[in-house]
Motif scaffolding. Structure first.
Motif, short mmCIF file in Angstrom:
data_model
loop_
_atom_site.label_atom_id
_atom_site.label_comp_id
_atom_site.label_asym_id
_atom_site.label_seq_id
_atom_site.Cartn_x
_atom_site.Cartn_y
_atom_site.Cartn_z
N PHE A 60 0.87 -1.19 0.00
CA PHE A 60 0.00 0.00 0.00
C PHE A 60 0.90 1.23 0.00
O PHE A 60 1.83 1.33 0.80
N GLN A 66 4.07 -0.94 3.80
CA GLN A 66 3.27 0.28 3.79
C GLN A 66 4.20 1.48 3.60
O GLN A 66 5.13 1.66 4.38
N VAL A 118 -0.86 18.12 2.86
CA VAL A 118 -1.79 17.01 2.99
C VAL A 118 -2.21 16.81 4.44
O VAL A 118 -1.41 16.93 5.36
N LEU A 157 7.39 -0.53 7.33
CA LEU A 157 6.55 0.67 7.47
C LEU A 157 7.46 1.87 7.26
O LEU A 157 8.42 2.07 8.02
N TYR A 163 0.76 5.58 0.02
CA TYR A 163 -0.13 6.66 0.41
C TYR A 163 0.17 7.95 -0.38
O TYR A 163 1.16 8.02 -1.10
N PRO A 164 -0.71 8.97 -0.28
CA PRO A 164 -0.64 10.11 -1.20
C PRO A 164 0.73 10.77 -1.34
O PRO A 164 1.45 10.97 -0.36
N HIS A 180 -4.32 17.83 -0.58
CA HIS A 180 -5.05 16.58 -0.35
C HIS A 180 -5.63 16.57 1.06
O HIS A 180 -4.90 16.66 2.05
N PRO A 227 -1.54 2.72 9.33
CA PRO A 227 -2.00 2.23 8.04
C PRO A 227 -1.60 0.78 7.80
O PRO A 227 -0.50 0.40 8.15
#
Lengths: 277, 277, 277
Positions: free
Chosen positions: A163, A191, C169, A209, A165-166, C151, C176
């Motif tokens: 995953f 992540q 952001v 992470l 993230y932005p 964002h 997460p």
């Protein structure tokens, strides 16, 4: 069964009567060589070019371009659009652009204004957030999630369940400008926090992470909690204790929304997988 | 020779027969006052407003807006759209928006969803990546390359051969919010890494290399390799030794793709330039 | 008085004659259940779906989607589009997408390619820059300004007069991936610099100034000038002296463009407000 475009148009006309809100077939252009599966819906103003194949029960929303031709198209009169294969049950939201020459697995989901260029391979159950940008020549495994505005450069690759993230970005040019692209690689379950930068050729292990705003310049072993510029390993994620939350990493035992272990638990799913293989 | 719109439409109709994939002339709107050069192709759903001039052999892809009117248009009934001049051989990809009131040199290339506002001057052979955003009142020299998602604020300027990488940004407001904009300036050949921020009014010299994620708050002399927040000069780029690669900077002797010295070498090109001037 | 769609179409036809440049009514689709106020203009290729209400004197530019249906629409045959309420005098620029199920106050302005998802509440006189992305379930007060590419994650909230600059952001996921979203909150008058990251659940006080590229991990008291990763309070903004500029913060006495105290001064406006309440 693959439908021909004429059948598809007919279906859309019927639908127009039933659903007044969307999928009216207004200003839709679908190449005669495109192959749309059963029950594919196409939003207004969308264009689907030569060689696109879309699996059953997919939804392509408004103002999208599928099978966007490669650069050669503009200069080479003998140009043929390479195929774009999209699996079943795709949901591609409005204003997205996907080039010809890529392959995307089943159960794909794209937000708005996603860009995916050629020679990209995306596994099953992946989702890309609004404004995400895959520059092509890249590979995503299964169940990867890119949130809004993630940038993936050419020759980058992600394994499964990664995953990002932005505004996080995978870079590929060690000595810009060059043509010697070396995208990084991220192992499964990792992540990557908002605004994190993965520098060219960096290999990040499983279950890491990466903190917000980090610049990762060196390989990270599995289970690293890393942050900073340059990113340093702060601790083993398995030792990280969250206030009042216990140990949140690895995350697979506490999060299952949309994951293949949803409802049965990660360990049971792993045992199933092991038994099946 | 400039074509009138009627000739252009006729050409597009012929083309529709020859090329089934794109440039079908579907839902295209071109102002009668726009002047399209010879062999200009316009993609579906694109709008070209008053006062746009496009040079020969240019390609404008789908869903673009050229000559987007300025804010005054919405309030001033006597509004006239200022000209937008785009040189020859432009390739402007789909979903891009370019305002009226700018000038763009020959051999321009834009990715998808590029935004360029008014009073922008762009030299020749420049390219802007997908999602790049030039806020107007800005200047780019020749052979500049903005990769994806670069943000250029008003009153910023770049000399020639400046490359900026994804999510890098030139800011302009020293004490936000204010209306006292002071964009920075970047001299020729400098490379600005991903996620780098150039603070307002900062002058960066020739041939610098700005590391990923840097925040540049002070002027940098030519040949600086700078990084960090705040960015500090780490060394002279000419002393930087890359593992197994020798000294990669200045970069002009090892990279020539699309550069005017392609095939002949940077030094020979410089001698040619000197002889011609 | 609310116009019905038929009246609106008629008006657009008249307009087509008067204004050749824009608002030609080409390829516009407006749901019969949408309610457009008086003197609302709609650009080419724009779609307005069920349940959208737009206030008087608003301008919706080209290629926009208003009332974008929520996810359930694709799966639930009984789906009804929730209302999208947009106030008077909105100016929504081309290629923007606003979901059903949100409420936006008067005098709203959106740049190009803005995305606003469902369950967002936006006050009066707000503006969102090009490519800004509000993920839904968020709240903006009055007179907030998001510049390009900001964002805002779900459950985030801003009070009044908060300005955020490009690529900043607000995040919401402390561990997460999770579904336990905890957006941050920013009090009035605070300025958030370019590329700044507000970590989940962080509360930032009034009148703060957050430096470019900061990662804010802890609550900040009012009047903090904070920067770095992690962000630390450098000084009280009221003590900050700008070279040759005096003390620029708080900013309300030196900046009034578009603010309710324009022309009368902040203190006089505050006295007015106090007298009225």
């Amino acid at each position: 069964m693959k439908l021909k475009i004429d059948d598809c148009d007919e279906r859309m006309l019927e639908r127009e009567v039933r659903v007044s809100m969307k999928f009216n077939g207004r200003n839709v252009h679908i190449s005669p060589s495109a192959k749309l599966g059963s029950n594919v819906r196409v939003g207004d103003n969308t264009v689907i070019y030569d060689g696109v194949e879309i699996g059953d029960d997919s939804i392509i929303c408004n103002d999208a371009v599928l099978g966007e031709p490669l650069n050669d198209y503009y200069h080479d009169t003998a140009y043929q659009n390479p195929p774009l294969i999209i699996g079943a049950r795709a949901l591609i939201r409005s204003h997205s652009i996907i080039y010809a020459g890529s392959t995307i697995g089943n159960d794909f989901s794209a937000g708005h204004r996603v860009t995916i260029r050629e020679n990209t391979t995306i596994g099953e159950h992946c989702s890309l957030g609004t404004l995400s940008d895959i520059e092509g020549y890249a590979r995503l495994g299964n169940y990867c999630r890119l949130h809004s505005n993630v940038h993936i450069s050419q020759t980058s690759s992600l394994d499964d369940f990664v995953f990002m993230y932005p505004f996080s970005v995978m870079t590929n040019d060690p000595y810009p400008p060059s043509s010697d692209f070396r995208g990084g690689h991220i192992d499964s379950y990792t992540q990557v926090g908002v605004h994190a930068v993965i520098l060219p050729g960096v290999h990040i292990g499983e279950n890491c992470l990466i903190g917000a705003g980090s610049v990762v310049s060196k390989a990270l072993p599995a289970f690293s909690l890393a942050k900073g510029d340059p990113a340093r390993v702060v601790m083993d994620v398995r030792k990280y204790v969250a206030m009042g939350k216990g140990k949140p990493y690895p995350w697979m035992n506490r999060f299952d929304r949309g994951m293949p272990w949803e409802g049965i638990g990660f360990d049971a799913w792993r045992r199933q997988q092991a038994a099946e293989s």
